[in-house]
Structures are given as C-alpha cells and as structure tokens.
Scaffold this active site. Structure first.
Site, PDB file in Angstrom:
ATOM      1  N   GLN A 113       0.825  -1.210   0.000  1.00 40.11           N
ATOM      2  CA  GLN A 113       0.000   0.000   0.000  1.00 40.11           C
ATOM      3  C   GLN A 113       0.861   1.263   0.000  1.00 40.11           C
ATOM      4  OE1 GLN A 113      -3.218  -0.058  -0.504  1.00 40.11           O
ATOM      5  NE2 GLN A 113      -3.276  -2.290  -0.418  1.00 40.11           N
TER       6      GLN A 113
ATOM      7  N   HIS B 192       1.914   3.010  -3.296  1.00 38.64           N
ATOM      8  CA  HIS B 192       0.947   3.746  -4.108  1.00 38.64           C
ATOM      9  C   HIS B 192       1.265   5.232  -4.195  1.00 38.64           C
ATOM     10  CE1 HIS B 192      -2.675   0.752  -3.771  1.00 38.64           C
ATOM     11  NE2 HIS B 192      -1.549   0.164  -4.084  1.00 38.64           N
TER      12      HIS B 192
ATOM     13  N   GLU C 235      -8.851   2.957   5.888  1.00 36.69           N
ATOM     14  CA  GLU C 235      -9.412   2.532   4.600  1.00 36.69           C
ATOM     15  C   GLU C 235      -9.314   1.012   4.460  1.00 36.69           C
ATOM     16  OE1 GLU C 235      -8.698   3.390  -0.166  1.00 36.69           O
ATOM     17  OE2 GLU C 235      -7.031   3.594   1.249  1.00 36.69           O
ATOM     18  N   HIS C 236      -8.130   0.469   4.680  1.00 38.72           N
ATOM     19  CA  HIS C 236      -7.906  -0.984   4.626  1.00 38.72           C
ATOM     20  C   HIS C 236      -7.440  -1.469   5.997  1.00 38.72           C
ATOM     21  CE1 HIS C 236      -6.837   0.491   0.496  1.00 38.72           C
ATOM     22  NE2 HIS C 236      -7.635  -0.500   0.144  1.00 38.72           N
TER      23      HIS C 236
ATOM     24  N   ASP D  64      -7.474  -4.947  -3.821  1.00 43.22           N
ATOM     25  CA  ASP D  64      -7.221  -3.831  -4.723  1.00 43.22           C
ATOM     26  C   ASP D  64      -7.615  -4.158  -6.160  1.00 43.22           C
ATOM     27  OD1 ASP D  64      -6.211  -2.195  -2.761  1.00 43.22           O
ATOM     28  OD2 ASP D  64      -4.116  -2.662  -3.162  1.00 43.22           O
TER      29      ASP D  64
END
Length: 364
Positions: free
Chosen positions: A255, A258, A320-321, A351
């Site tokens: 993550q 990103h 979020e995750h 994802d």
C-alpha cells in the site's frame, strides 16, 4: 517506520500522535483548498475557456479536440493488450460485477395497516462521472471499480476522466463498453463534471479516488453535484498478535508504494513482532523509492498496552484498509472501509480482483 508506545514515558506523545491521525483528513485537505477553490470557481464561471487552459497546463493537451478519447483508440488498446492481462481484467470485472449486484439496493413495498401501502422505489441516476487516477502506476482496476457499479445500477451515461490514461486503462474502458472518456485530471476535471462546459456535459454524481486536489475538489462541489465519498491517498492498518512479520511488512509496503502520502500502520501488543515488522518493512522497501518515502513520513508501529487498547486504537483510526488475524476479530471492528481476514487475505487481492470495491473512504 517509527515505533511508538502507548504506555510508559512515551504515552503522552503517543496520544498526541493518535489524536493528530484521527484528524488527518480535514487538515490535509485544508492545505490545498485555496488553490482548488480558485480552479473550481474558474471552470464553473468560464467553462471551456478555463478548462482548456488548465488542460494545457496540467495535462499537456493543446486543444478541445485532444480531450476526448475515441472508441477506436480504446479498441486498439484492448487489441494490443497482453492476453494474460486481458484475461485478468475480464476475471476482475466479473468478480466486481457480481459483488456490485449483491450490493444493489432493492425496491420494496409493505402494508403496515389496512388501506396503507408504503415502500421504496430504487431508480438509477441518469449520469455518473468516474475519476480514474493515473501517474505512477496504470490503474485499470479503478476504472472497473467505478464504472461497473454504475452499469449494474443501470446508469445510462457513464463518463470517465483520467489524466494521461495508460493503454491498460483504455483497454479496460473498451472491455466495459465505455464511450465517453476524457484525458483530464485534477480539480479542473472534477469541476467540469460537476458544473459542465461546452465540451463536457455535467453529471449527477462523481465517483472515484484521487490525490488531495481531487479529493478537495470533490468536497467543494459536493452540495452542487453528488459524490461517492472523500477518497484520498491510500491507508493501511494491520492489527495483529500472531501474524508473520514478513506477511505484515509485505502488505504495508504494497500500500505504501501507491503514493508518498500513503499511511501505513501496524498495531500490536508484542514488542518482538513490532521490531520484526519494522526491520522487514525496511528490507522489503529498500528498492522502492515511493514506498520508502511513505514509510519514512507516514509509517508507524504502535505498541499497545493490551489487546483491548489495540482494538480501540484501530477503530479510532478508522482505516481505509484493515487486516486482522481471524474472523473472530470482525466482532470488534467498528470503523474500517475494507477488512482482510487472516494470513492469506493479502490486501492487493482486494485492490484488484476479489470483488469488493477498492474505492473506499480515507482520512477517518
């Protein structure tokens, strides 16, 4: 990654850090809001004249004719696609479509008393704008995640905007039968979707994640045009007592790569595991400049005093995750966008291909 402790001498500074994290969304957007407000107001007032100026400045587009992607270009991108990637996109699309169908709100009616019938009728919006980020990595997955739910709902006009779209994103558009696609990004693209110009007719709702400028623009137009949510730079929290350091670090790095603004946090009560994860994350990100930057700036390991505190901190952060150890942990999870359960539930699966949407709220 920085390690902080919620007990002992570091307790006070840890609480200050957690309080700041709880408020992270608004503070970040406030910093870019003056610039975004100017851009949005300019496009709203001047239409194409302002839009084309920003398109040249930010997207490198020389005129109105360069804005729109033709169906022929999308077809050519699909035909040139590696067959294995085409199969993967088709599989992902089928999974996402199935999940979206299960989520679809239902019409219903009932008669609570004699002579009285009440109910709910669900109708699709007429038009939706899908924002697909671009830049560091191609994101055809985001096109699938935003356009497919609109298709499932029955939206007739689906508009895609994406700055400098990758061939993979154009190919995914052809796969879904998208016919209206513009090479636009940033706050000016959001303003065009929300208010309309001579080139782009306004839409009823805007969906999709983006950088701080995109998210700030969505917040700014939200009372004039519906939005899905404020979805900014990606976030991950892993809360674990028995996970493997290599697995946890892999998800954190996956993550963090990103965006330099990505938030990556590990929460545990085990100091040995905390230190192992810090070392593993450093090792696994050493050749990835973006992940290194994100972990240095926003990477955090929180050593909680006990399991109850670790769970409470997780819900305070509202990530979020979120990854947890087992399905039993779902009982205490209150605030999270998407939850991944157990060692084999790697976040990149969510994802891309498992089906649940990756366009999720961020910033708490």
């Amino acid at each position: 990654m920085k390690l902080i402790r919620t007990k002992g001498r570091g307790a006070q500074s840890a609480e200050a850090a957690l309080t700041a994290l709880e408020r992270r969304g608004g503070a970040a957007l406030d910093g870019v809001m003056p610039a975004v407000r100017r851009i949005v107001a300019d496009v709203r007032k001047k239409g194409d004249r302002a839009l084309l100026r920003y398109a040249l400045r930010f997207d490198g587009l020389p005129g109105a004719e360069a804005l729109r992607v033709s169906p022929a270009e999308m077809m050519a991108a699909w035909n040139a696609l590696d067959p294995a990637l085409g199969k993967a996109l088709s599989t992902a699309a089928a999974q996402i479509r199935d999940f979206a169908r299960r989520q679809l709100p239902k019409s219903w009616s009932g008669s609570p008393s004699s002579g009285l019938t009440t109910g709910q009728l669900v109708r699709p919006l007429a038009s939706v704008g899908c924002y697909v980020p671009s830049g560091r990595h191609p994101l055809p997955s985001t096109l699938l995640m935003t356009a497919i739910p609109a298709q499932v709902a029955g939206v007739e006009r689906i508009v895609v905007v994406s700055p400098r779209p990758a061939p993979e994103t154009l190919a995914a558009s052809h796969l879904l039968g998208i016919t209206e696609f513009y090479r636009l990004g940033g706050a000016h693209a959001i303003a065009a979707l929300a208010y309309g110009t001579s080139t782009i007719a306004r839409v009823d709702k805007i969906a999709g994640p983006g950088n701080l400028y995109v998210t700030a623009a969505k917040r700014l137009v939200a009372f004039d045009c519906a939005i899905d949510m404020l979805a900014g730079p990606t976030e991950i929290v892993v809360t674990s007592e028995r996970g493997r350091a290599s697995d946890i670090a892999s998800d954190l790095v996956a993550q963090a790569e990103h965006d330099p603004e990505a938030l990556a946090i590990f929460i545990t009560t085990r100091e040995d595991l905390a230190k192992e994860v810090v070392a593993e994350a450093r090792l696994r990100s050493r050749h990835n400049a973006v992940a290194c930057d994100a972990l240095d700036r926003h990477g955090l390991v929180i050593l909680a005093a006990n399991t109850a505190e670790a769970r409470a901190i997780t819900n305070r952060l509202a990530p979020e995750h979120l990854t947890v150890d087992s399905s039993a942990d779902l009982e205490w999870v209150q605030n999270a966008g998407s939850v991944f359960v157990g060692r084999w539930s790697a976040q990149p699966i969510g994802d891309y291909i498992s089906g649940p949407n990756h366009t999720l709220p961020t910033g708490g």
